[in-house]
Design an enzyme around this catalytic site. Structure first.
Site, PDB file in Angstrom:
ATOM      1  N   PRO A  61      -0.906   7.221   0.815  1.00  0.00           N
ATOM      2  CA  PRO A  61      -0.972   5.815   0.391  1.00  0.00           C
ATOM      3  C   PRO A  61      -2.405   5.330   0.420  1.00  0.00           C
ATOM      4  CG  PRO A  61      -0.227   5.937   2.662  1.00  0.00           C
ATOM      5  CD  PRO A  61      -0.472   7.362   2.215  1.00  0.00           C
ATOM      6  N   LEU A  62      -2.895   4.835  -0.709  1.00  0.00           N
ATOM      7  CA  LEU A  62      -4.282   4.355  -0.739  1.00  0.00           C
ATOM      8  C   LEU A  62      -4.325   2.906  -0.259  1.00  0.00           C
ATOM      9  CD1 LEU A  62      -6.054   5.987  -3.801  1.00  0.00           C
ATOM     10  CD2 LEU A  62      -6.170   6.567  -1.382  1.00  0.00           C
ATOM     11  N   HIS A  63      -4.241   2.749   1.062  1.00  0.00           N
ATOM     12  CA  HIS A  63      -4.192   1.411   1.656  1.00  0.00           C
ATOM     13  C   HIS A  63      -5.407   0.550   1.254  1.00  0.00           C
ATOM     14  CE1 HIS A  63      -1.076   2.985   4.389  1.00  0.00           C
ATOM     15  NE2 HIS A  63      -1.904   3.934   4.783  1.00  0.00           N
ATOM     16  N   ASP A  64      -6.581   0.958   1.684  1.00  0.00           N
ATOM     17  CA  ASP A  64      -7.762   0.094   1.571  1.00  0.00           C
ATOM     18  C   ASP A  64      -8.239  -0.139   0.139  1.00  0.00           C
ATOM     19  OD1 ASP A  64      -9.118   1.448   4.669  1.00  0.00           O
ATOM     20  OD2 ASP A  64      -7.682  -0.153   4.318  1.00  0.00           O
TER      21      ASP A  64
ATOM     22  N   THR B 256       0.824  -1.217   0.000  1.00  0.00           N
ATOM     23  CA  THR B 256       0.000   0.000   0.000  1.00  0.00           C
ATOM     24  C   THR B 256       0.859   1.268   0.000  1.00  0.00           C
ATOM     25  OG1 THR B 256      -0.225   0.183   2.431  1.00  0.00           O
ATOM     26  CG2 THR B 256      -1.819  -1.213   1.262  1.00  0.00           C
TER      27      THR B 256
END
Ligand code: RIB
Ligand code: CA
Length: 313
Positions: free
Chosen positions: A241-244, A196
């Site tokens: 950060p586009l984790h999900d 991520t």
């Protein structure tokens, strides 16, 4: 290809919001049965409010949104307002939801859906602490063999932790719950910080969201403008950060991602490393592999998919 039936378990959170929007924009691949909320980034009353705000932003006030566990299994709740803001969805100025919460507890909903649908046809997508999932497994052990797959955001190995030196937030908040999930025998795909942190909303990428000119595009750009502060300061990264959304994008196009099927266990004893995902990436033990641990992605492919799908809403 028939759309994969999923339940999104979430603690919105700006990145959760983008993951939910991506799922709702992709009905060919994803059939969102319902959304269950858990305490995490912010307390439950806010995560369950934010999930409805996001559904209404996507024009889906028909979505079933359930409130779940308001604290971890066996410890005090740790929240992340320092990252997501007081509301958990700071950035855009979105109206309060008018849609009500669905009746009943999220855990009972998860159990009921898994018992109702044919075994192996429902995927669980946890985007926050694993409290709801673990509680469902404790309350109804029979559901473990009914889950098609768990695709979750959590953990880290090469990246270490983001809330302690060794632990990622979702796992750290409820390590006992994570331990139950990782020992459940259910097939698991893990989107850790290792991948991520490579899904960064650089300025051109955020400009592309804003250039959609739609309420969704403008709201997502405002969310990431707010949400990037923490990671830019801490890591010097080029953007949020586009984790999900890595979870949702994996369901749409798994070829964007790569990883290894390895053993992952959760530290639940040592205060020093509490919540660490002990990932046997180099296979130095004889522990049984229990998870696909994702380490890399095609970031440009990820963002073009995301932008194209958000344009649909
Ligand atoms: O560590 C990142 C994870 O914690 C993401 O799911 C974010 O939304 C927070 O829940
Ligand atoms: Ca989350």
């Amino acid at each position: 290809m028939t759309a994969r039936k999923i339940i999104i378990d979430t603690d919105p959170g700006q990145d959760d919001a983008v993951a939910i929007l991506l799922a709702l924009a992709s009905p060919e691949e994803i059939d969102v049965l319902g959304i269950t909320c858990v305490a995490g980034n912010v307390p439950l009353d806010l995560t369950s409010k934010n999930a409805r705000i996001v559904c209404e932003l996507a024009g889906r006030s028909d979505m079933s949104v359930y409130a779940g566990c308001d604290r971890p299994l066996g410890r005090d709740l740790v929240t992340a307002e320092h990252v997501h803001g007081k509301t958990g969805l700071d950035g855009p100025n979105l109206p309060d939801p008018t849609m009500p919460l669905a009746e009943g507890h999220a855990v009972d909903y998860i159990i009921e859906q898994l018992r109702t649908h044919p075994a192996g046809t429902v995927t669980l997508c946890p985007l926050g602490p694993l409290t709801n999932i673990a509680t469902a497994l404790q309350k109804a052990p029979d559901i473990a063999e009914k889950v098609q797959e768990i695709v979750l955001m959590g953990g880290g190995y090469f990246e270490g932790g983001n809330i302690t030196p060794t632990a990622e937030f979702n796992i750290y908040v409820d390590p006992e719950a994570a331990d139950i999930v990782f020992k459940s025998g259910i097939p698991i795909v893990v989107m850790p910080l290792d991948v991520t942190h490579k899904a960064l909303v650089t300025k051109p990428r955020n400009d592309a969201f804003r250039a959609l000119g739609t309420p969704v595009g403008v709201a997502v750009a405002a969310m990431t403008d707010f949400f990037e502060r923490f990671d830019k300061e801490k890591y010097g990264s080029e953007g949020a950060p586009l984790h999900d959304p890595c979870v949702t994008a994996y369901l749409i196009n798994p070829d964007l991602f790569s990883g290894r099927h390895i053993n992952v266990e959760i530290e639940t004893q040592s205060e020093l490393t509490m919540g660490m995902t002990v990932a046997d990436w180099w296979r130095v033990t004889d522990r049984t592999p229990n998870a696909l641990f994702v380490g890399n992605l095609d970031a440009d492919g990820f963002f073009s998919l995301l932008t194209e799908r958000l344009a649909r809403l």
